[in-house]
Design a protein around this motif. Structure first.
Motif, mmCIF file in Angstrom:
data_model
loop_
_atom_site.group_PDB
_atom_site.id
_atom_site.type_symbol
_atom_site.label_atom_id
_atom_site.label_comp_id
_atom_site.label_asym_id
_atom_site.label_seq_id
_atom_site.Cartn_x
_atom_site.Cartn_y
_atom_site.Cartn_z
ATOM 1 N N SER A 54 -29.741 -24.850 -14.396
ATOM 2 C CA SER A 54 -30.450 -25.748 -13.156
ATOM 3 C C SER A 54 -31.428 -26.920 -13.950
ATOM 4 O O SER A 54 -31.858 -26.300 -15.180
ATOM 5 C CB SER A 54 -31.207 -25.017 -12.318
ATOM 6 O OG SER A 54 -32.173 -24.172 -12.958
ATOM 7 N N GLU A 94 -26.168 -35.628 -1.314
ATOM 8 C CA GLU A 94 -25.699 -34.365 -1.899
ATOM 9 C C GLU A 94 -24.650 -34.376 -2.695
ATOM 10 O O GLU A 94 -23.682 -35.449 -2.428
ATOM 11 C CB GLU A 94 -25.397 -33.465 -0.801
ATOM 12 C CG GLU A 94 -24.658 -31.978 -1.583
ATOM 13 C CD GLU A 94 -24.269 -31.026 -0.558
ATOM 14 O OE1 GLU A 94 -23.078 -30.687 -0.409
ATOM 15 O OE2 GLU A 94 -25.106 -30.309 0.021
ATOM 16 N N TRP A 126 -29.125 -32.284 -5.330
ATOM 17 C CA TRP A 126 -29.773 -32.769 -4.222
ATOM 18 C C TRP A 126 -31.008 -33.537 -4.474
ATOM 19 O O TRP A 126 -31.798 -33.399 -5.690
ATOM 20 C CB TRP A 126 -30.127 -31.588 -3.213
ATOM 21 C CG TRP A 126 -29.027 -30.870 -2.802
ATOM 22 C CD1 TRP A 126 -28.323 -31.223 -1.652
ATOM 23 C CD2 TRP A 126 -28.983 -29.320 -2.930
ATOM 24 N NE1 TRP A 126 -27.502 -30.067 -1.191
ATOM 25 C CE2 TRP A 126 -27.706 -28.937 -2.116
ATOM 26 C CE3 TRP A 126 -29.321 -28.574 -3.701
ATOM 27 C CZ2 TRP A 126 -27.245 -27.762 -1.998
ATOM 28 C CZ3 TRP A 126 -28.717 -27.157 -3.746
ATOM 29 C CH2 TRP A 126 -27.523 -26.952 -2.936
ATOM 30 N N LEU A 167 -34.885 -34.331 -4.056
ATOM 31 C CA LEU A 167 -36.164 -33.620 -3.614
ATOM 32 C C LEU A 167 -37.141 -34.643 -3.108
ATOM 33 O O LEU A 167 -37.437 -35.417 -3.891
ATOM 34 C CB LEU A 167 -36.829 -32.984 -4.836
ATOM 35 C CG LEU A 167 -36.252 -31.577 -5.183
ATOM 36 C CD1 LEU A 167 -36.994 -31.013 -6.409
ATOM 37 C CD2 LEU A 167 -36.239 -30.580 -3.777
ATOM 38 N N VAL A 221 -32.863 -32.409 -7.974
ATOM 39 C CA VAL A 221 -32.568 -30.729 -8.689
ATOM 40 C C VAL A 221 -31.110 -30.501 -8.508
ATOM 41 O O VAL A 221 -30.451 -31.259 -7.702
ATOM 42 C CB VAL A 221 -33.415 -29.752 -7.707
ATOM 43 C CG1 VAL A 221 -32.856 -29.778 -6.361
ATOM 44 C CG2 VAL A 221 -33.463 -28.369 -8.567
ATOM 45 N N THR A 230 -30.146 -24.555 -0.404
ATOM 46 C CA THR A 230 -30.624 -25.679 0.500
ATOM 47 C C THR A 230 -31.764 -25.243 1.289
ATOM 48 O O THR A 230 -32.941 -26.252 1.644
ATOM 49 C CB THR A 230 -29.530 -26.053 1.655
ATOM 50 O OG1 THR A 230 -28.112 -26.262 0.863
ATOM 51 C CG2 THR A 230 -29.946 -27.468 2.447
ATOM 52 N N LEU A 264 -34.980 -26.092 -0.488
ATOM 53 C CA LEU A 264 -35.418 -27.546 -1.232
ATOM 54 C C LEU A 264 -36.687 -27.875 -0.718
ATOM 55 O O LEU A 264 -37.687 -28.468 -1.473
ATOM 56 C CB LEU A 264 -34.310 -28.441 -0.753
ATOM 57 C CG LEU A 264 -32.884 -28.286 -1.328
ATOM 58 C CD1 LEU A 264 -32.053 -29.325 -0.965
ATOM 59 C CD2 LEU A 264 -33.033 -28.281 -2.837
ATOM 60 N N ALA A 311 -39.731 -28.937 -3.194
ATOM 61 C CA ALA A 311 -40.160 -30.188 -3.099
ATOM 62 C C ALA A 311 -41.708 -30.252 -2.890
ATOM 63 O O ALA A 311 -42.597 -30.959 -3.641
ATOM 64 C CB ALA A 311 -39.732 -31.252 -1.879
#
Length: 415
Positions: free
Chosen positions: A61, A115, A145, A147, A157, A176, A179, A183
């Motif tokens: 990640s 996305e 996605w 943030l 991210v 999801t 998120l 954030a």
């Protein structure tokens, strides 16, 4: 979303009646239980380890954050399975002009895509080199996605899986849901880091620590012993009148780089840039403070000689400068009006360093040092006495010293 393919594999989450509880527990931890952790990279590592324990097959990640830093546009925080600490890589302001960035999913997200999903096992038509790299490393799925932080500030991210079949719809829904909380948590840490970075940029690392610790009241401060260095550029008024604006700014930046980087490298703190001059201190809490100051001057002179050589090659006159050095007690703290403060040093010792810098114009030596500094530096072989001189504001002659090698350096650096 680039790929609409689906999978029929069954998620461990779907078979586990407690997975909504796990998700709630993870969100509670992220929002409520990370308040004691200052650094987002540590939180990010912990988050990914918790995802793995909840059977979300995240193997890699990244968190891409924009920063307000004089050198770096942003940073990428990367985690992979088995890493105890995240890998942090900073990027300069020119990164967005590189082919790699322009041909990346991160650029696509920054352009407004909500996305990006790419099933590395099934989607064969490559759109970005990153996908081929991830596939060659054994990853099977990739999702990215934006943030969203306050006032539309946007970061990115990404998550990648190395499990057969990659992420299921349940996994994607699980991620999801995280998120908004991620954030929020990342914005708090980023703003804390930005506050520290901005303070370090404008007042220096030591003063910024004092301010962040609460030293914000006018008149608050401490008395410290310090070796004091004041440097000033010669004939800058004429240069700024005759040179184009951009050339003047470039010249000043080169001059300050030559002076400031050695000072910082040897433990000094630059408290103030004053037009074409600077004020720096080396706290005497470090027993090597005087030696460090001299090392910084030596390296700065070499850097200025290189800068002058370049100026001469371009048909410009070399830069002259003067440096005054003294040692003594100074008041270190907040001075100013009720609403506008300056974190700096004041005192007779600062005034003497300033007067010594001015004296360099009269006796044509680029570096002048006080007797008090020479005695404290305890390396008299490196200095030569230049006699006693009257300093403005003092009612008695003042013993002044120069560096024995100063004349050699002055051939290249002192106008």
């Amino acid at each position: 979303m680039q790929s609409q393919s689906t999978t029929s594999s069954v998620s461990p989450l779907a078979d586990d009646a407690t997975w909504p509880v796990k998700r709630r527990r993870l969100l509670d931890w992220l929002v409520q239980e990370t308040s004691e952790e200052r650094f987002i990279d540590n939180i990010f590592v912990d988050l990914n380890n918790r995802l793995a324990r909840d059977h979300v097959p995240v193997a890699r990640s990244t968190l891409h954050l924009r920063t307000h830093h004089p050198q770096w546009l942003g940073a990428r925080i990367m985690w992979k399975t088995g890493m105890e600490k995240a890998d942090i890589q900073t990027f300069g302001y020119d990164v967005e002009e590189t082919e790699r960035y322009r041909n990346s999913p991160i650029d696509r997200i920054k352009s407004g895509v909500g996305e990006i999903r790419w099933r590395l096992e099934k989607d064969s038509k490559e759109t970005y080199p990153l996908y081929d790299e991830l596939r060659s490393q054994g990853y099977t799925d990739y999702v990215a996605w934006p943030l969203y932080h306050t006032l539309g500030k946007e970061h990115v991210v990404t998550f990648a899986s190395d499990s057969e079949g990659g992420f299921t719809d349940e996994h994607i829904a699980y991620l999801t849901d995280l998120l908004p909380a991620l954030a929020l948590v990342s914005e708090i840490r980023l703003k804390n880091r930005l506050a520290r970075t901005l303070l370090e940029t404008y007042v220096g690392p030591h003063a910024s620590e004092q301010i962040l610790a609460g030293a914000t009241t006018r008149g608050s401060g401490v008395t410290v012993g310090a070796a004091i260095l004041i440097c000033d550029l010669r004939d800058f008024t004429a240069i700024s009148d005759l040179w184009p604006r951009d050339d003047v700014i470039e010249l000043l930046n080169g001059y300050f780089d030559a002076m400031a980087e050695p000072i910082a490298r040897h433990g000094g703190e630059i408290l103030k840039f004053m037009g074409d001059g600077l004020l720096a201190i080396f706290p005497l809490s470090d027993p090597m403070a005087c030696r460090n100051l001299l090392e910084a001057i030596g390296e700065a002179q070499v850097a200025l000689a290189v800068l002058n050589k370049d100026l001469v090659q371009k048909g410009r006159l070399p830069l002259g400068y003067g440096i005054g050095v003294h040692v003594g007690d100074v008041m270190y703290g907040n001075i100013g009006s009720r609403s506008r403060l300056d974190f700096t040093v004041i005192g007779p010792a600062v005034n003497i360093a300033s007067r010594l810098e001015s004296l360099t114009k009269e006796i044509k030596r680029p570096v002048l040092l006080s007797k008090a500094f020479v005695e404290m530096a305890d390396c008299t072989k490196e200095f030569e006495s230049l006699g006693s001189h009257m300093l403005r504001g003092l009612d008695r002659p003042f013993d002044v010293f120069g560096l024995k090698e100063a004349d050699k350096v002055a051939v290249l650096t002192h106008a």
